[in-house]
Design an enzyme around this catalytic site. Structure first.
Site, PDB file in Angstrom:
ATOM      1  N   ILE A 228       0.825  -1.200   0.000  1.00 35.45           N
ATOM      2  CA  ILE A 228       0.000   0.000   0.000  1.00 35.45           C
ATOM      3  C   ILE A 228       0.860   1.252   0.000  1.00 35.45           C
ATOM      4  CG2 ILE A 228      -1.725   1.320   1.277  1.00 35.45           C
ATOM      5  CD1 ILE A 228      -2.863  -1.349   2.270  1.00 35.45           C
TER       6      ILE A 228
ATOM      7  N   ASP B 139      11.325   2.505   6.248  1.00 30.08           N
ATOM      8  CA  ASP B 139      10.982   1.098   6.380  1.00 30.08           C
ATOM      9  C   ASP B 139      12.117   0.404   7.121  1.00 30.08           C
ATOM     10  OD1 ASP B 139       8.807  -0.822   4.651  1.00 30.08           O
ATOM     11  OD2 ASP B 139      10.511  -1.851   5.562  1.00 30.08           O
TER      12      ASP B 139
ATOM     13  N   ASP C 176      -8.548   5.887  10.695  1.00 35.05           N
ATOM     14  CA  ASP C 176      -9.523   4.881  10.277  1.00 35.05           C
ATOM     15  C   ASP C 176      -9.514   3.656  11.185  1.00 35.05           C
ATOM     16  OD1 ASP C 176     -11.425   3.820   8.286  1.00 35.05           O
ATOM     17  OD2 ASP C 176      -9.827   2.405   7.789  1.00 35.05           O
TER      18      ASP C 176
ATOM     19  N   GLU D 194     -12.202  -1.445  18.657  1.00 37.17           N
ATOM     20  CA  GLU D 194     -13.242  -1.114  17.688  1.00 37.17           C
ATOM     21  C   GLU D 194     -14.512  -1.908  17.989  1.00 37.17           C
ATOM     22  OE1 GLU D 194     -11.662  -1.833  13.808  1.00 37.17           O
ATOM     23  OE2 GLU D 194     -10.105  -0.297  13.977  1.00 37.17           O
TER      24      GLU D 194
ATOM     25  N   HIS E 253     -12.932   2.131  10.021  1.00 46.41           N
ATOM     26  CA  HIS E 253     -12.144   1.024   9.460  1.00 46.41           C
ATOM     27  C   HIS E 253     -12.647   0.638   8.071  1.00 46.41           C
ATOM     28  CE1 HIS E 253      -9.408  -2.525  10.793  1.00 46.41           C
ATOM     29  NE2 HIS E 253      -9.295  -2.317   9.501  1.00 46.41           N
ATOM     30  N   ILE E 254     -12.704   1.622   7.183  1.00 48.63           N
ATOM     31  CA  ILE E 254     -13.231   1.384   5.834  1.00 48.63           C
ATOM     32  C   ILE E 254     -12.178   1.696   4.760  1.00 48.63           C
ATOM     33  CG2 ILE E 254     -15.670   1.606   6.329  1.00 48.63           C
ATOM     34  CD1 ILE E 254     -13.725   4.565   5.004  1.00 48.63           C
ATOM     35  N   GLY E 255     -10.916   1.726   5.139  1.00 49.48           N
ATOM     36  CA  GLY E 255      -9.870   2.066   4.184  1.00 49.48           C
ATOM     37  C   GLY E 255      -9.878   1.213   2.930  1.00 49.48           C
ATOM     38  N   GLY E 256     -10.145  -0.066   3.082  1.00 51.70           N
ATOM     39  CA  GLY E 256     -10.167  -0.964   1.927  1.00 51.70           C
ATOM     40  C   GLY E 256     -11.560  -1.386   1.527  1.00 51.70           C
TER      41      GLY E 256
END
Length: 411
Positions: free
Chosen positions: A164, A183, A266, A271, A294-297
């Site tokens: 991503i 990273d 998100d 949750e 939590h709707i990123g994908g």
């Protein structure tokens, strides 16, 4: 080989349970392959899942259903679990490995959905659209340019340059942004992105920060008060990765003080388990903050692609014994051999098991026409092709080999 006879177990007796409203694309894949599917819209508690799973062969879940050791102990017929999402942290992978249950997911299928949304959020936050939107809904005309900027020429810092993160990098450069990233591993950049060796240096240069790291012990609360103190004043902060990564109280302080000028979050440490449930976070009612559930994908395209990806892996494992993509069963994928029957054998990874298998078969004059072995730290996975007339005898012998976990006559 006849596609209708890829499995020796009658298809009408194979139980497939899909939870959490998994895409109809997955249902269609199983149905087209000749199987019946039971689909439930929500997650199940541990107690309810234990009651449901005793006769299930394939289980499909998303992120809310927790697969504990107790659930796996009750799942005596379970062959595989499909996580129809990018993560597998909702599954006790150690217990699944010990039980010989293959666990698959879809690590790439919603990459574009998340990447696009991160770019959209960056525009909304840097233009302070959230505050102007709220004002307009409240009947206030807030037409001003103060505090509103273009993305072009700004520096985007990406924490975690994986599937991503690298996609976000490409989209950001297309809009004229400078991209830097951090990273834990050395990663070849896409486009003109530059790897930065420390979070402190990364945050000090960033106009926008976007997190794309997994949930692990090393990333838990990795963004706290100290890390946020490195942020260039007025920067924007986005977390569409994992809720455990950010100390939300520290982020609130940074937002209130003006160290951070806006945020989009998100994912949260805790949750709700279902839609409509009460939800609370320290970031509620702060200006220039976007909170999403939590709707990123969560796009139609992503759910469709995830449905196809995971169902394909589950079917390949069920019908061909192919375990590529599994997080638990070692990866094997071998072509079918004509005029043979195939047996799958999962065992504890201890010395002597393969020798015991070969000895048991040879002593009973059962010839092995093909044999493949792959192991991980906990278990070994053997695929054997034997004479069709002797496959039932071979299956009985292999079930009695010491340290056997699971044995299945595939076809």
């Amino acid at each position: 080989m006849d596609q209708q006879k890829l499995t020796s177990y009658p298809k009408e007796k194979i139980s497939i349970l899909l939870l959490e409203n998994i895409s109809d694309a997955a249902v269609a894949e199983f149905t087209n392959a000749g199987y019946s599917v039971r689909k439930l819209s929500g997650a199940l508690s541990e107690e309810d899942l234990i009651a449901e799973i005793k006769d299930v062969h394939l289980l499909g879940i998303r992120s809310k259903t927790q697969i504990t050791r107790n659930v796996l102990d009750a799942a005596k017929k379970l062959q595989a679990i499909g996580c129809f999402c990018i993560g597998t942290n909702q599954v006790d992978l150690k217990a699944a490995t010990e039980a010989g249950v293959a666990v698959f997911n879809a690590p790439y299928s919603n990459t574009r959905s998340v990447a696009e949304l991160v770019i959209g959020l960056s525009i909304m936050l840097i233009r302070r659209i959230i505050d102007k939107n709220i004002a307009a809904h409240n009947g206030i005309w807030m037409k001003e340019a103060k505090g509103s900027y273009e993305l072009r020429g700004k520096t985007l810092a990406i924490v975690g340059y994986g599937n991503i993160g690298s996609q976000v990098s490409v989209l950001a450069e297309a809009l004229g942004m400078n991209v830097i990233y951090y990273d834990v591993e050395t990663k070849l950049p896409l486009g003109n992105a530059t790897q930065i060796r420390s979070l402190k240096d990364l945050f000090g240069q960033a106009d926008i920060i976007s997190l794309h790291v997994p949930s692990s012990r090393s990333t838990e609360n990795m963004i706290g008060a100290e890390a946020l103190s490195y942020v260039k004043p007025g920067a924007i902060f986005i977390n569409y990765a994992r809720g455990e990564v950010v100390d939300l109280d520290a982020l609130k302080e940074a937002l209130v003080s003006g160290q951070i000028s806006g945020a989009a979050i998100d994912v949260f440490p805790v949750e709700p388990e279902k839609n409509g449930a009460a939800f609370s976070t320290p970031l509620q009612k702060l200006p220039n903050v976007i909170l999403t559930p939590h709707i990123g994908g969560s796009t139609e395209e992503a759910q469709h692609n995830i449905g196809l990806d995971v169902s394909s892996k589950l079917l390949n494992y069920l019908e061909k014994g192919a375990s590529f993509g599994s997080h638990t069963v070692p990866a094997i994928s071998v072509p079918a051999i004509e005029h043979t029957h195939r047996i799958l054998h999962i065992h504890e990874n201890v010395p002597g098991v393969l020798s015991a298998i070969n000895t048991a078969l040879s002593e009973n004059k059962i010839n092995i026409l093909g044999q493949y072995l792959k192991t991980n730290e906990q278990i070994g996975y053997v695929v054997l092709d034997v004479d069709t007339k002797l496959s039932q005898d071979a299956l009985a012998l292999l079930r009695n080999v010491k340290h056997t976990i699971k044995t299945r006559l595939l076809y």
